[in-house]
Write an enzyme that holds these catalytic residues in place. Structure first.
Site, PDB file in Angstrom:
ATOM      1  N   HIS A 261       0.928  -6.437 -45.173  1.00  0.00           N
ATOM      2  CA  HIS A 261       2.315  -6.079 -45.864  1.00  0.00           C
ATOM      3  C   HIS A 261       2.160  -4.556 -46.075  1.00  0.00           C
ATOM      4  CE1 HIS A 261       4.776  -9.661 -46.080  1.00  0.00           C
ATOM      5  NE2 HIS A 261       3.586 -10.227 -46.407  1.00  0.00           N
ATOM      6  N   HIS A 338      61.347   1.220 -73.400  1.00  0.00           N
ATOM      7  CA  HIS A 338      60.110   1.747 -74.130  1.00  0.00           C
ATOM      8  C   HIS A 338      60.148   3.326 -74.454  1.00  0.00           C
ATOM      9  CE1 HIS A 338      55.666   2.643 -74.844  1.00  0.00           C
ATOM     10  NE2 HIS A 338      55.828   1.496 -75.399  1.00  0.00           N
TER      11      HIS A 338
END
Length: 433
Positions: A261, A338
């Site tokens: 590895h 609103h």
């Protein structure tokens, strides 16, 4: 084309090196997400992409590390993903090491194929070797050569003093059929003389004669070979897993001699450097879509006028981040009641717009087509600036935590680069009735 899986799937086991019990969960992921490991046992559930940027080599195994969080012994799983051609996947683990199964990639293949592969609407990234790339150190060597073949070909030569291994060579063309039949069942191995060293290093706590081929001169202890040349087959499997950290489908001819590895990792980094000099994908390949118009949003979200509060999505990064646009006009129905004398967009609707954008991150995931996003909580909501007619809200959402049916997202809305509002939103997925 790129591939993921159709549904979540999981299994439990132990780590070969650590001996820790671990549950691993595979989850579908959108195009260009790549392979991402998630440590669910850590407080922030860190995401660790399987790329060379976070690659490190540990003793006899390959690992990833990002900001102190690590994932170890990833090579057999990555080999399985490479062999099956899976490009996009989230991989959740509640420990630091991938479960070892029987020491091969067989368990991963069986688990992933039970979830069924899902083709995706984007091309895979391909790196075709055009000039030789080589690495050698001691007796180990690796070279990647150009080839007219559209598949990866690996020549591997293994040499051990133990008579049962000896000098073995295998040439194999890598495709899903060959991988599943010829490579996936091959198991990891070590020499009997190495066992004590492993144990003295505090390693191999999850190893046994059943999940590791322990070689004693001319025999394998308490086990039987699946192939006469199982050892070299496993070395090729390991190499394939390490190569998949490039994040591409590799085309070329690789010749390897006596590698481990650590050698593979150094070689992969050289290949990564070579890739930087090549445009991937090429300009002739189709562009990957990273935006959604309102019609596409309506295919994901159940909301409709006047409550669909996202006009379009202009940026997407998998399901980790999205940027949406909301054009605020005087014709919005909420302005009628609103503060009509001095119209201001209600803060709760800014939060709703954030939640709609956040929900798309989860609802876009394969398998969630027949689900709804339901709010669980809104935390740390703050409003910094009034939003008025004529403003354009740029809404940004980024996933903080994500599980199969729940998610926490930080979202904010900006006007002309200034923060208007922000909040952390938690929601869950429920089935449509």
């Amino acid at each position: 084309m790129q591939h993921t899986i159709k549904k979540e799937v999981s299994f439990e086991g132990i780590g070969l090196f650590s001996g820790q019990p671990v549950k691993i969960l595979f989850r579908p992921a959108p195009v260009n997400t790549g392979l991402v490991f998630i440590r669910t046992d850590l407080p922030e559930q860190p995401h660790i992409p399987a790329t060379t940027e976070y690659l490190r080599s540990d003793y006899r195994r390959t690992a990833l590390e990002k900001n102190g969080a690590s994932i170890e012994t990833i090579e057999h799983l990555l080999a399985a993903l490479s062999g099956l051609g899976i490009n996009n996947l989230e991989i959740e683990l509640n420990a630091s090491e991938v479960p070892g199964g029987d020491g091969s990639a067989k368990f991963f293949i069986e688990t992933l194929t039970s979830a069924e592969l899902l083709p995706q609407d984007a091309p895979s990234k391909i790196f075709a070797v055009k000039t030789p790339v080589a690495f050698s150190e001691g007796e180990a060597s690796l070279v990647a050569l150009p080839t007219d073949d559209e598949e990866l070909i690996i020549d591997y030569t293994l040499q051990y003093a133990a008579p049962i291994i000896g000098t073995t060579h295998l040439n194999i063309r890598i495709n899903p059929e060959n991988f599943v039949k010829e490579l996936a069942p091959s198991r990891t191995f070590c020499l009997k003389s190495e066992v004590d060293h492993f144990l003295n290093q505090g390693l191999g706590k999850g190893a046994s004669y059943q999940n590791v081929l322990v070689v004693d001169n001319d025999k394998v202890i308490q086990n039987q070979l699946r192939f006469k040349d199982e050892f070299v087959r496993h070395k090729i499997l390991d190499l394939l897993g390490d190569l998949y950290l490039l994040g591409v489908r590799l085309q070329g001819h690789i010749i390897a001699v006596k590698t481990g590895h650590e050698d593979n990792v150094k070689f992969v980094k050289r290949l990564a450097d070579a890739m930087q000099k090549v445009k991937i994908p090429s300009s002739s390949e189709p562009k990957i879509k990273t935006w959604l118009d309102v019609r596409e949003l309506q295919n994901i979200l159940p909301h409709r006028y006047p409550f669909l509060l996202i006009d379009k999505i202009i940026e997407m990064e998998g399901y980790n981040r999205a940027v949406g646009i909301k054009n605020v006009t005087i014709n919005e129905p909420f302005f009628m009641g609103h503060f009509p004398g001095q119209p201001v967009m209600p803060g709760v609707l800014q939060l709703e717009a954030m939640a709609q954008l956040a929900a798309t991150l989860l609802l876009r995931r394969a398998g969630n087509e027949n689900k709804l996003g339901v709010l669980l909580s809104i935390n740390n909501a703050k409003f910094r600036k009034s939003v008025v007619p004529g403003d354009q809200l740029r809404i940004e959402a980024e996933t903080i935590k994500s599980k199969s049916r729940t998610a926490e997202v930080y979202a904010r809305a900006l006007v002309d680069g200034e923060l208007a509002s922000e909040a952390s939103i938690k929601f869950m997925l429920v089935d449509k009735e």
